[in-house]
Design an enzyme around this catalytic site. Structure first.
Site, PDB file in Angstrom:
ATOM      1  CG  ASP A 181       0.392   0.664  -5.255  1.00 25.13           C
ATOM      2  OD1 ASP A 181       1.278   1.411  -5.721  1.00 25.13           O
ATOM      3  OD2 ASP A 181       0.554  -0.546  -5.024  1.00 25.13           O
TER       4      ASP A 181
ATOM      5  CG  HIS B 169      -2.615   2.173  -0.844  1.00 24.92           C
ATOM      6  ND1 HIS B 169      -1.852   1.787   0.230  1.00 24.92           N
ATOM      7  CD2 HIS B 169      -2.630   1.138  -1.713  1.00 24.92           C
ATOM      8  CE1 HIS B 169      -1.424   0.549   0.025  1.00 24.92           C
ATOM      9  NE2 HIS B 169      -1.885   0.120  -1.145  1.00 24.92           N
TER      10      HIS B 169
HETATM   11 ZN    ZN Z   1      -3.518  -2.066  -5.385  1.00 29.37          ZN
END
Ligand code: ZN
Length: 405
Positions: free
Chosen positions: A225, A366
């Protein structure tokens, strides 16, 4: 000979001018929700101005965060190269505490003359324009207070190839709405002091590679993400090294800048999902605002890669059932949370992931920070050794269907 090289180098330098180098991305979900994205260029003067503004806003926000229940800070940006020397950057700040604050900041930097431009530098006859601007403002924002209007200044503006955009902070205009007020003025209606155009690249379409996956064997989906970022390329290298793939839930406002990385994702068998345009907390948005966040990102990805995402990952993992009815995209969360952004340590990241993975898991990581790079190498290596096949989230959903039928 040396002189020749120097001349060629200087020509290259002049032609290249000031460029966007990367997008800094700070996303936190702790005492408060924070999402900050801003561009870094090859001009230190501009970078310093942008980062000191961002730091100031961030520090002021953090100093107050304990006073409120889950406050939110969101800073998003626009970036335009007006010509090879002039860059327009806007930063839009939204703060939600016990009240809503919405403010704009713009930077128009002329690298050649090492100067931040004002409206007087750009428009030939600002005084003559003043009346038209105020008239247009009143037409667009009918609740604007006329008394305040007379004091309006033109401190905030950006420019692209079509419009000069003027921004006004709500307090300045005294409107009831707490949103940034803006006005686009077509360039052809202005007598500008600065010109030169920039053309945009063509679109390309790359289809997703077909893979041989044995759906009776263990599968796992790795997801990233909050990217793309300068670390995404390294993660793609690692995926390639292990012949693995992932699903990247990208933030729309970085898509244009990292289009090469997006194309590479698709070319090498990974998938792109939608993670909104400016990473706001979705439950605060109206239906229209939510759809705009989704649609702008869909459009940006389609434009850069030809690919239309089918998956959506809600920011901060938060959404309501109602929100799901506002889009055709499939909402995808995760079953294993690496907390990589928080623990900032490879060993801890591995401990958060490896003991919890099972057949069909979706792992959350991430790609907007360095910790994910080394950790993803170890995670893929270990899981491959355990016999896992890496698939995209769409492939995982397909496999689950196949197994059920
Ligand atoms: Zn996010």
């Amino acid at each position: 000979m040396k002189t020749k090289v120097l001349i060629i180098l200087s020509i290259i330098f002049i032609l290249t001018g000031c460029e966007q180098k990367e997008v800094v991305s700070i996303i936190e979900n702790d005492k408060s929700m924070v999402s900050i994205n801003y561009p870094v260029t090859d001009s230190n003067v501009l970078n310093d101005a942008i980062s000191s503004y961002v730091n100031k806003v961030y520090n002021e926000f953090k100093a107050e965060e304990n006073k409120y229940e889950k406050p939110e800070l969101n800073i998003s940006y626009t970036y335009k190269e007006v010509n090879e020397n002039v860059i327009s950057v806007s930063l839009n700040t939204e703060i939600y505490t016990d009240k809503t604050v919405n403010k704009i900041k713009t930077f128009n930097y002329d690298q050649k003359n090492d100067k931040f431009l004002t409206m007087e530098d750009i428009v030939r006859d600002l005084e003559a324009l003043d009346y038209d601007i105020k008239k247009a403002l009143l037409e667009k924002y009918q609740e604007a207070d006329m008394d305040f209007l007379s004091n309006v200044t033109y401190d905030y503006f950006t420019r692209d190839n079509e419009n000069l955009s003027l921004y006004f902070n709500p307090v300045e205009l005294y409107t009831k709405k707490n949103e940034t007020i803006y006005l686009d003025i077509p360039l052809n209606s202005l007598r500008l002091l600065i010109d030169i155009d920039k053309e945009t690249d063509d679109n390309t379409y790359i289809s997703i590679k077909k893979k041989n996956i044995d759906y009776d064997k263990k599968v796992v989906a790795l997801t990233f993400d909050d990217g793309p970022s300068k670390y995404t390329e390294k993660i793609l290298d690692i995926l390639k090294k292990y012949d693995a793939c992932a699903t990247f839930f990208v933030v729309g406002n970085k898509v244009e800048f990292y289009s090469d990385q997006l194309k590479r994702m698709l070319k090498e068998g990974s998938e792109i999902g939608n993670h909104s345009y400016s990473h706001k907390w979705l439950n605060r948005l109206t239906k229209e605002e939510f759809q705009e966040e989704i649609n702008k990102t869909q459009k940006a990805i389609k434009k850069e890669t030809g690919f239309t995402p089918k998956l959506f990952r809600p920011t901060y993992g938060g959404y309501s059932d109602k929100l799901k009815t506002y889009t055709d995209l499939t909402f995808v969360l995760w079953t294993v949370d690496s907390s990589d952004w928080k623990v900032k340590n490879t060993e801890k990241i591995l401990n958060n992931i490896l003991p919890n993975v099972q057949d069909g898991s979706i792992i959350l990581m991430h790609d907007n920070h360095s910790y994910a790079v080394k950790a993803s190498d170890d995670v893929i290596k270990k899981l491959k050794e355990e016999g896992y096949q890496f698939v995209t989230v769409s492939e995982l959903l397909e496999i689950k269907n196949l197994r059920e039928s």
